[in-house]
Design a protein around this motif. Structure first.
Motif, PDB file in Angstrom:
ATOM      1  N   LYS A  63      -2.273   8.602   5.049  1.00  0.00           N
ATOM      2  CA  LYS A  63      -3.023   7.354   5.146  1.00  0.00           C
ATOM      3  C   LYS A  63      -2.540   6.600   6.385  1.00  0.00           C
ATOM      4  O   LYS A  63      -1.494   6.925   6.953  1.00  0.00           O
ATOM      5  CB  LYS A  63      -2.816   6.514   3.891  1.00  0.00           C
ATOM      6  CG  LYS A  63      -3.317   7.193   2.618  1.00  0.00           C
ATOM      7  CD  LYS A  63      -2.982   6.369   1.389  1.00  0.00           C
ATOM      8  CE  LYS A  63      -3.437   7.078   0.122  1.00  0.00           C
ATOM      9  NZ  LYS A  63      -3.056   6.323  -1.105  1.00  0.00           N
ATOM     10  N   ASP A 105      -6.512  13.913   7.689  1.00  0.00           N
ATOM     11  CA  ASP A 105      -6.383  13.264   6.381  1.00  0.00           C
ATOM     12  C   ASP A 105      -5.103  13.644   5.659  1.00  0.00           C
ATOM     13  O   ASP A 105      -4.983  13.451   4.441  1.00  0.00           O
ATOM     14  CB  ASP A 105      -7.600  13.587   5.515  1.00  0.00           C
ATOM     15  CG  ASP A 105      -7.759  15.085   5.271  1.00  0.00           C
ATOM     16  OD1 ASP A 105      -6.907  15.876   5.730  1.00  0.00           O
ATOM     17  OD2 ASP A 105      -8.767  15.475   4.627  1.00  0.00           O
ATOM     18  N   LEU A 107      -0.889  -0.801   0.974  1.00  0.00           N
ATOM     19  CA  LEU A 107      -0.991   0.553   0.439  1.00  0.00           C
ATOM     20  C   LEU A 107       0.154   0.917  -0.502  1.00  0.00           C
ATOM     21  O   LEU A 107      -0.024   1.712  -1.435  1.00  0.00           O
ATOM     22  CB  LEU A 107      -1.041   1.565   1.585  1.00  0.00           C
ATOM     23  CG  LEU A 107      -2.279   1.490   2.486  1.00  0.00           C
ATOM     24  CD1 LEU A 107      -2.083   2.357   3.729  1.00  0.00           C
ATOM     25  CD2 LEU A 107      -3.525   1.916   1.730  1.00  0.00           C
ATOM     26  N   VAL A 166       2.221   7.076   4.680  1.00  0.00           N
ATOM     27  CA  VAL A 166       1.456   6.112   5.474  1.00  0.00           C
ATOM     28  C   VAL A 166       1.987   6.162   6.900  1.00  0.00           C
ATOM     29  O   VAL A 166       3.194   6.035   7.126  1.00  0.00           O
ATOM     30  CB  VAL A 166       1.577   4.680   4.928  1.00  0.00           C
ATOM     31  CG1 VAL A 166       0.797   3.708   5.819  1.00  0.00           C
ATOM     32  CG2 VAL A 166       1.070   4.614   3.497  1.00  0.00           C
TER      33      VAL A 166
END
Length: 458
Positions: free
Chosen positions: A69, A66, A89, A50
């Motif tokens: 995240k 991508d 997340l 993340v």
């Protein structure tokens, strides 16, 4: 199931860079700082990544795509607050979460692997990655008790003179028990000199809970270098350049002067290639075996096959096949394909063209939007005239042809195999096989004309 997670902090604008570009997007050795960090994280076999974004969020996401995240830190309220943004997340996962800053491009996957292994071996709630330096200014200090157990981390601005004298520093990288991390983040406060929520305060909270606090001291301090201004960026670039060049030398590449040779991190080079001073290899360039790259050549996003020789020239988004050579002082512009054994001499420019095997383009020539066959001789000063002021047009020259010096080939044009263009010709009509094309004024001699000139000498 236990997971390995990483949070990359990339929300800061970086005012000390004095730039319109957000700090983590400044580049060194071919990649942005945050891309370097993410690349090494990926090598450490992480389950979930993340990236915390804030300033320049869209630009960071465009850069990393991508591969990670994202969580957004709307207000810049400190590192603890930034990490908390990943709770939705990661908060419910079992396992270990590493936190690393996006402005520390020199960390390696090897160091990350060692940190995870040490953390798991110690069964710690948090393991701090530390290092030793003679000049700890600007870094948080690791405060230990008499038994060497970590008590806390104190930031530079909050440290007493005694604490500022400590030389073991916090690198800003941590491995946390994931659930313990997010539980403790809800307990930290902003009662400090900056009025921010420090991630480092989690250490003391976990310690008060009786949980194990560990510290893994890495050997190479320079990996931990954070980049906050242009001076630090230049230093980090120099360190990475040295790392890249040494890696290539260990793989069998010769550098005449590695300190003056600049190679991006993703460049690939084959064994027995020789690289002279001032060479720059950028982007996704691939160099084959046994090549020779002469001084001050620049090669960008290009492929050179085996035994290619480049002498003081520039190559962009092009390909040179085995045994071809170029230079000195020549230029391959994008979308050029140079065949096997082709010779491109000095002051030759090629753009969006294909040149067949064995063809020779000696000097002072421009080849644009052309397809040249095999074994053609192109004389000095030839111009492939490809632009009519509105559109680009193509010239095709067949195998075994001869293009005389100082000729202009005006596209669109087809010159067949085994044809001959006389020197000094301007050709705008197709030439058939075995024909010679000549297009120039017939020479006229004026007897005695010299004696009529006012500056004539006997």
């Amino acid at each position: 199931m236990a997971t390995k997670n990483t949070i990359i902090l990339a929300a800061g604008k970086g005012t000390r860079m004095k730039s319109k570009l957000y700090k983590v997007l400044h580049r060194l050795c071919g990649k942005t700082m945050v891309d370097h960090v993410l690349t090494e994280v990926e090598k450490a076999n992480i389950d979930n990544v993340v990236t915390i974004v804030g300033h320049g969020a869209e630009a960071v996401e465009e850069n990393l795509g991508d591969r990670t995240k994202y969580a957004v830190q709307e207000e810049q309220l400190g590192t603890g607050h930034a990490v908390l943004q990943a709770e939705d997340l990661l908060g419910n996962l079992e396992g270990t979460t590493m936190v690393v800053s996006g402005d520390t491009p020199l960390f390696t996957a090897h160091t990350f692997d060692n940190l995870f292994a040490y953390h798991q071996n110690k069964k710690a709630a948090v393991t701090i990655l530390t290092s030793q330096t003679d000049n700890p200014t600007g870094y948080g200090r690791i405060v230990r008790n008499d038994l060497g157990i970590v008590e806390r981390i104190v930031e530079q601005k909050d440290a007493t003179p005694e604490e500022q004298a400590i030389t073991e520093i916090n690198t800003g990288v941590y491995a946390f028990d994931n659930k313990s991390l997010f539980a403790a983040l809800h307990e930290i406060s902003n009662d400090n000199a900056q009025g921010e929520y420090y991630l480092t305060d989690v250490i003391e909270i976990l310690k008060k809970q009786g949980k194990t606090i560990a510290a893994f001291k890495m050997d190479n301090f320079y990996e931990s270098m954070g980049v906050n201004d242009r001076v630090a960026l230049s230093k980090a670039t120099k360190i990475m350049q040295q790392r890249i060049n040494e890696s290539h030398m260990k793989d069998g590449i010769s550098f005449v002067d590695p300190d003056s040779t600049y190679i991006d991190v993703d460049v690939k080079i084959g064994a027995d290639t020789v690289i002279e001073p001032g060479v720059q290899l950028k982007g996704q360039t691939v160099i084959g075996e046994g090549c020779y790259l002469g001084a001050h050549s620049e090669i960008v996003d290009s492929t050179l096959h085996d035994n290619v020789k480049v002498t003081s020239s520039m190559i962009e988004n092009s390909e040179m096949m085995t045994g071809s050579d170029i230079g000195p002082n020549s230029h391959l512009r994008p979308d050029s394909l140079i065949g096997e054994g082709v010779h491109l001499g000095n002051f030759v420019e090629v753009k969006k063209s294909t040149i067949g095997a064995g063809t020779k383009v000696g000097h002072l020539t421009y080849v644009g939007n052309a397809k040249l066959g095999k074994n053609i001789n192109v004389g000095c000063g030839v111009v492939f005239v490809n632009y009519d002021g509105a559109k680009k047009h193509e010239t095709v020259v067949g195998d075994d042809s001869f293009i005389g010096s100082n000729s202009n080939l005006i596209a669109p044009l087809n010159v067949a195999d085994h044809s001959f263009i006389a020197a000094g010709s301007t050709i705008n009509k197709d030439v058939e096989k075995y024909d010679m094309a000549i297009a120039r004024e017939r020479q006229t001699n004026k007897p005695g004309y010299y004696k009529k000139l006012p500056y004539q000498k006997d």
